[in-house]
Write a protein that holds these residues in place. Sequence first.
Motif, PDB file in Angstrom:
ATOM      1  N   GLU A  51       0.893  -1.248  -0.093  1.00  0.00           N
ATOM      2  CA  GLU A  51      -0.103   0.005  -0.117  1.00  0.00           C
ATOM      3  C   GLU A  51       0.737   1.195   0.065  1.00  0.00           C
ATOM      4  OE1 GLU A  51      -2.967   2.056   3.316  1.00  0.00           O
ATOM      5  OE2 GLU A  51      -3.475  -0.145   2.497  1.00  0.00           O
ATOM      6  N   GLU A  52       2.061   1.245   0.888  1.00  0.00           N
ATOM      7  CA  GLU A  52       3.097   2.167   0.809  1.00  0.00           C
ATOM      8  C   GLU A  52       3.571   2.519  -0.622  1.00  0.00           C
ATOM      9  OE1 GLU A  52       7.133   3.301   2.923  1.00  0.00           O
ATOM     10  OE2 GLU A  52       5.657   2.469   4.204  1.00  0.00           O
ATOM     11  N   LEU A  53       3.650   1.503  -1.059  1.00  0.00           N
ATOM     12  CA  LEU A  53       4.310   1.564  -2.469  1.00  0.00           C
ATOM     13  C   LEU A  53       3.542   2.462  -3.480  1.00  0.00           C
ATOM     14  CD1 LEU A  53       6.381   0.718  -4.850  1.00  0.00           C
ATOM     15  CD2 LEU A  53       4.912  -1.293  -5.151  1.00  0.00           C
ATOM     16  N   GLN A  54       1.996   2.163  -3.425  1.00  0.00           N
ATOM     17  CA  GLN A  54       1.205   2.983  -4.053  1.00  0.00           C
ATOM     18  C   GLN A  54       1.505   4.714  -3.889  1.00  0.00           C
ATOM     19  OE1 GLN A  54      -0.371   1.627  -6.753  1.00  0.00           O
ATOM     20  NE2 GLN A  54       0.616  -0.373  -5.947  1.00  0.00           N
ATOM     21  N   THR A  55       1.535   4.983  -2.803  1.00  0.00           N
ATOM     22  CA  THR A  55       1.586   6.420  -2.406  1.00  0.00           C
ATOM     23  C   THR A  55       3.003   6.874  -2.306  1.00  0.00           C
ATOM     24  OG1 THR A  55       1.830   5.625  -0.117  1.00  0.00           O
ATOM     25  CG2 THR A  55      -0.383   6.174  -0.842  1.00  0.00           C
ATOM     26  N   SER A  56       4.160   6.076  -2.111  1.00  0.00           N
ATOM     27  CA  SER A  56       5.397   6.874  -2.031  1.00  0.00           C
ATOM     28  C   SER A  56       6.372   6.470  -3.094  1.00  0.00           C
ATOM     29  CB  SER A  56       6.161   6.526  -0.586  1.00  0.00           C
ATOM     30  OG  SER A  56       6.292   5.010  -0.776  1.00  0.00           O
ATOM     31  N   ALA A  57       5.949   5.395  -3.837  1.00  0.00           N
ATOM     32  CA  ALA A  57       6.861   4.563  -5.178  1.00  0.00           C
ATOM     33  C   ALA A  57       8.028   4.210  -4.380  1.00  0.00           C
ATOM     34  CB  ALA A  57       7.295   5.807  -5.918  1.00  0.00           C
ATOM     35  N   ILE A  58       7.820   3.870  -3.306  1.00  0.00           N
ATOM     36  CA  ILE A  58       9.038   3.206  -2.545  1.00  0.00           C
ATOM     37  C   ILE A  58       8.476   1.745  -2.082  1.00  0.00           C
ATOM     38  CG2 ILE A  58      10.677   3.104  -0.374  1.00  0.00           C
ATOM     39  CD1 ILE A  58      10.730   6.141  -0.432  1.00  0.00           C
ATOM     40  N   GLY A  59       8.981   0.646  -2.386  1.00  0.00           N
ATOM     41  CA  GLY A  59       8.559  -0.720  -1.807  1.00  0.00           C
ATOM     42  C   GLY A  59       9.806  -1.749  -1.949  1.00  0.00           C
ATOM     43  N   PRO A  60       9.393  -2.977  -1.641  1.00  0.00           N
ATOM     44  CA  PRO A  60      10.146  -3.835  -1.531  1.00  0.00           C
ATOM     45  C   PRO A  60      10.583  -4.745  -2.857  1.00  0.00           C
ATOM     46  CG  PRO A  60       8.157  -4.629  -0.860  1.00  0.00           C
ATOM     47  CD  PRO A  60       8.209  -3.138  -0.999  1.00  0.00           C
ATOM     48  N   VAL A  61      11.646  -5.199  -3.068  1.00  0.00           N
ATOM     49  CA  VAL A  61      11.990  -5.858  -4.151  1.00  0.00           C
ATOM     50  C   VAL A  61      13.022  -7.144  -3.724  1.00  0.00           C
ATOM     51  CG1 VAL A  61      12.026  -4.078  -6.174  1.00  0.00           C
ATOM     52  CG2 VAL A  61      14.113  -4.356  -4.908  1.00  0.00           C
TER      53      VAL A  61
END
Length: 148
Positions: A51-61
Amino acid sequence: MDHFLQQFPIHTFINVAWGEMDALQHVNNVAYFRYFETARIDFFNQFNLLEELQTSAIGPVISENNARYKRPVTFPDTLIVGVSISEIKEDRFLLHYTVFSQAQQAVTTLGSSQVVMFNFKTGKKSPLSTDLINLLKQYCENGSGETI
């Protein structure tokens, strides 16, 4: 099984599908990486990482995956994939998987994934947030919750 569930408060139940078996009459090695992925996504969703990825463009890979096969699994079976954490660093952590077979009442597979936080806007690694570090420490394998 109760001991396993207590040991791994973060866990996912997965039903083995007939089509996951191969010519050697056991679950093909590729299927385990799908099991790991399912448990990983469940884990990420519990902490709103996607969900954070959608708002901040930062996420796990994922930068690395590993598996160690201890016992063959066959259909029908229900697996429980327990998740734990170790090696929390500035921009990454190691996610561990322990696969328990209900049919065999035993651990069948161990695995791990190196998870790196990534900024999709800049195309570079991103530091873990303080909130995320604190959450991860609660599920650290060694119990210390120490950041490396």
